[in-house]
Design a protein around this motif. Structure first.
Motif: not given
Length: 260
Positions: A54-63
């Motif tokens: 529901l919310l996008a991070p400013d930096a980093g990766e999601i797996y």
């Protein structure tokens, strides 16, 4: 080691000048009950919203099950279903309980109404609320509304098995409830983890001591945007970590700065 379901790598998020999450790493494993705890305003609910898409991070990766997620939940389909139970239940006041619990199926499936009603009744039975499908949220107590939101979160779509939640995210599920109602919700969270048709893995954000102790197997402590400690439930009473000791004692003395 259990299979990683969700991995956050170097996740950062700011709101204006406030850095809420600062290069956070977090792994959620198959079959585990994880509690994210910490003082207010440390990004716990923000992490849930990032995990849910529901919310996008400013930096980093999601797996998600080893596949990198790009964008938000509506941009691409995750390989597993992720359900979320919001702090305030977030039910539609103008819809009946049946219409709330079956909302996604009514909106995004071609199932006949009688089939959706049967699926809704199954989920309501699971959360201990049979035969209330015709009521409206205003006719329910706070604890009942919470349980209806649980039923909605675990709703499955037989037309698309990938929509079936494999992970549930709970945002302060016992906030504002009296001790007895809290116990009912805590027991339900555990029951849904074990029951067929529930979710085998969950992440819970909570401040409540009883909820932590009755629903969590592993604990992550978040403070100043970073994971400061992680361990098993049994370790919270034996660790020398000053943050954990202060948090569970409720002391105003210690490394946690008290606002105001």
């Amino acid at each position: 080691m259990a299979e990683p379901l969700i991995e956050l790598k170097g996740i950062s998020k700011s709101f204006g000048d406030a850095l809420v999450l600062d290069e956070v790493d977090l792994t959620i494993y198959q079959g585990e009950a994880l509690a994210i705890i910490g003082p207010s305003g440390t990004g716990k609910s923000t992490i849930l919203r990032i995990i849910s898409g529901l919310l996008a991070p400013d930096a980093g990766e999601i797996y998600i099950k080893g596949e990198r997620r790009r964008g938000l939940v509506e941009d691409a389909e995750d390989p597993i279903g992720i359900g979320m139970v919001f702090q305030q239940a977030a039910l539609f006041d103008s819809l009946t309980v049946e219409e709330n619990v079956g909302f996604l199926l009514f909106q995004h499936s071609k199932l006949p109404r009688r089939v959706i009603r049967s699926l809704v009744n199954q989920k309501l039975e699971m959360v201990g609320l049979p035969r209330i499908g015709d009521r409206y949220p205003s006719q329910l107590s706070g604890g009942m509304r919470k349980r209806v939101s649980f039923a909605r979160a675990i709703m499955s779509n037989p037309e698309n098995p990938k929509d079936t939640p494999e992970v549930l995210l709970y945002d302060e599920p016992t906030a504002g409830l009296d001790p007895v109602a809290s116990t009912v919700i805590e027991d339900l969270i555990r029951q849904l983890q074990c029951n067929e048709g529930g979710c085998t893995s969950y992440v819970i954000v909570t401040h409540q001591d009883s909820t932590i102790r009755r629903t969590a197997d592993r604990i992550v402590f978040l403070y100043r945007g970073k994971v400061q400690w992680s361990g098993s439930l049994s370790e919270i009473d034996t660790t020398d970590n000053a943050l954990i000791r202060q948090f569970f004692s409720g002391s105003v003395e210690g490394p946690i700065q008290v606002a105001g």
